[in-house]
Design a protein around this motif. Structure first.
Motif, PDB file in Angstrom:
ATOM      1  N   LYS A   1      40.578  46.425  38.845  1.00 41.80           N
ATOM      2  CA  LYS A   1      40.109  47.404  39.824  1.00 41.80           C
ATOM      3  C   LYS A   1      39.953  46.736  41.189  1.00 41.80           C
ATOM      4  CE  LYS A   1      35.232  46.737  38.860  1.00 41.80           C
ATOM      5  NZ  LYS A   1      33.927  47.347  38.798  1.00 41.80           N
ATOM      6  N   LEU A   2      39.788  47.550  42.194  1.00 40.36           N
ATOM      7  CA  LEU A   2      39.536  47.041  43.539  1.00 40.36           C
ATOM      8  C   LEU A   2      38.028  46.874  43.682  1.00 40.36           C
ATOM      9  CD1 LEU A   2      41.997  49.285  45.576  1.00 40.36           C
ATOM     10  CD2 LEU A   2      42.395  46.996  44.641  1.00 40.36           C
TER      11      LEU A   2
ATOM     12  N   GLU B   1      34.824  46.651  45.624  1.00 43.08           N
ATOM     13  CA  GLU B   1      34.225  47.015  46.905  1.00 43.08           C
ATOM     14  C   GLU B   1      33.061  46.072  47.201  1.00 43.08           C
ATOM     15  OE1 GLU B   1      35.563  49.171  48.894  1.00 43.08           O
ATOM     16  OE2 GLU B   1      37.001  49.983  47.453  1.00 43.08           O
ATOM     17  N   TYR B   2      32.707  45.972  48.465  1.00 44.17           N
ATOM     18  CA  TYR B   2      31.638  45.073  48.898  1.00 44.17           C
ATOM     19  C   TYR B   2      30.347  45.313  48.123  1.00 44.17           C
ATOM     20  CZ  TYR B   2      28.809  42.237  52.069  1.00 44.17           C
ATOM     21  OH  TYR B   2      27.990  41.275  52.590  1.00 44.17           O
ATOM     22  N   GLU B   3      29.980  46.577  47.950  1.00 47.15           N
ATOM     23  CA  GLU B   3      28.717  46.926  47.292  1.00 47.15           C
ATOM     24  C   GLU B   3      28.678  46.445  45.836  1.00 47.15           C
ATOM     25  OE1 GLU B   3      30.912  49.794  48.352  1.00 47.15           O
ATOM     26  OE2 GLU B   3      30.333  48.916  50.263  1.00 47.15           O
ATOM     27  N   ASP B   4      29.854  46.329  45.218  1.00 45.52           N
ATOM     28  CA  ASP B   4      29.947  45.948  43.805  1.00 45.52           C
ATOM     29  C   ASP B   4      30.271  44.470  43.613  1.00 45.52           C
ATOM     30  OD1 ASP B   4      29.606  48.679  43.118  1.00 45.52           O
ATOM     31  OD2 ASP B   4      31.736  49.024  43.494  1.00 45.52           O
ATOM     32  N   ALA B   5      30.399  43.743  44.706  1.00 45.47           N
ATOM     33  CA  ALA B   5      30.874  42.359  44.646  1.00 45.47           C
ATOM     34  C   ALA B   5      29.740  41.377  44.366  1.00 45.47           C
ATOM     35  CB  ALA B   5      31.555  41.993  45.971  1.00 45.47           C
ATOM     36  N   SER B   6      30.125  40.255  43.773  1.00 43.89           N
ATOM     37  CA  SER B   6      29.185  39.152  43.575  1.00 43.89           C
ATOM     38  C   SER B   6      28.897  38.498  44.925  1.00 43.89           C
ATOM     39  CB  SER B   6      29.800  38.117  42.633  1.00 43.89           C
ATOM     40  OG  SER B   6      30.917  37.492  43.259  1.00 43.89           O
TER      41      SER B   6
ATOM     42  N   ASN C   1      43.059  46.104  50.497  1.00 42.71           N
ATOM     43  CA  ASN C   1      43.171  46.137  49.039  1.00 42.71           C
ATOM     44  C   ASN C   1      43.637  44.821  48.434  1.00 42.71           C
ATOM     45  OD1 ASN C   1      42.249  48.743  48.920  1.00 42.71           O
ATOM     46  ND2 ASN C   1      44.285  49.666  48.783  1.00 42.71           N
ATOM     47  N   PHE C   2      44.407  44.039  49.158  1.00 40.69           N
ATOM     48  CA  PHE C   2      44.858  42.738  48.640  1.00 40.69           C
ATOM     49  C   PHE C   2      43.651  41.890  48.252  1.00 40.69           C
ATOM     50  CE2 PHE C   2      46.053  38.281  49.262  1.00 40.69           C
ATOM     51  CZ  PHE C   2      47.169  38.191  48.443  1.00 40.69           C
TER      52      PHE C   2
ATOM     53  N   ASN D   1      38.827  40.264  41.679  1.00 43.90           N
ATOM     54  CA  ASN D   1      38.645  40.292  40.234  1.00 43.90           C
ATOM     55  C   ASN D   1      38.595  38.885  39.653  1.00 43.90           C
ATOM     56  OD1 ASN D   1      38.731  43.177  39.039  1.00 43.90           O
ATOM     57  ND2 ASN D   1      40.272  43.186  40.675  1.00 43.90           N
ATOM     58  N   HIS D   2      39.151  37.920  40.372  1.00 43.63           N
ATOM     59  CA  HIS D   2      39.093  36.510  39.971  1.00 43.63           C
ATOM     60  C   HIS D   2      38.647  35.708  41.199  1.00 43.63           C
ATOM     61  CE1 HIS D   2      40.711  32.516  38.676  1.00 43.63           C
ATOM     62  NE2 HIS D   2      40.069  32.908  37.590  1.00 43.63           N
TER      63      HIS D   2
END
Length: 130
Positions: free
Chosen positions: A3-4, A6-11, A32-33, A39-40
């Motif tokens: 998935k892409l 988003e900032y809010e969902d990022a570590s 999107n890149f 994801n990694h």
């Protein structure tokens, strides 16, 4: 495909890269890149550091020239995403439609003559060797 992210969902590690991308590019957009690479996180970090160094560090090639080279290589490799993103970047750095047309002509010609040289297995002239 992941998935892409988003900032809010990022570590925190991914947010730090996103923050650096925003600061370096002086805008809030994360494309999107980068969201896919998030994801990694190790790949995101490594790739961003390389792209940042190669595309933004001071050097002999100006920013537009770097984008033109990136487009030509992306066309040769058939990367639709990179063609689109770097063409957009090149326009913001001053590329005109006429420049884009010349770039496409050069890339197409180089691809043709490269294939001919490889197909004919043409030996390199001594005077061209360094």
């Amino acid at each position: 495909m992941g998935k892409l992210i988003e900032y809010e969902d990022a570590s925190d590690e991914v947010r730090a890269v996103y923050d650096d991308i925003r600061a370096t590019r002086q805008n809030d957009y994360i494309n999107n890149f980068w969201k896919a690479l998030a994801n990694h996180p190790p790949t995101l970090v490594r790739t961003w550091q390389t792209v940042k160094e190669v595309m933004t560090s001071p050097g002999e090639l100006d920013p537009l020239m770097r984008e033109l080279i990136y487009i030509a290589v992306s066309v040769t490799n058939g990367c639709e995403y990179c063609i689109a993103s770097h063409t957009a970047a090149a326009y913001t750095k001053g590329m005109s439609d006429a420049m884009f047309g010349e770039l496409m002509a050069i890339a197409a010609t180089a691809n043709m003559t490269n294939r001919l040289a490889n197909g004919y297995q043409i030996p390199v002239d001594e005077r061209f060797k360094t």
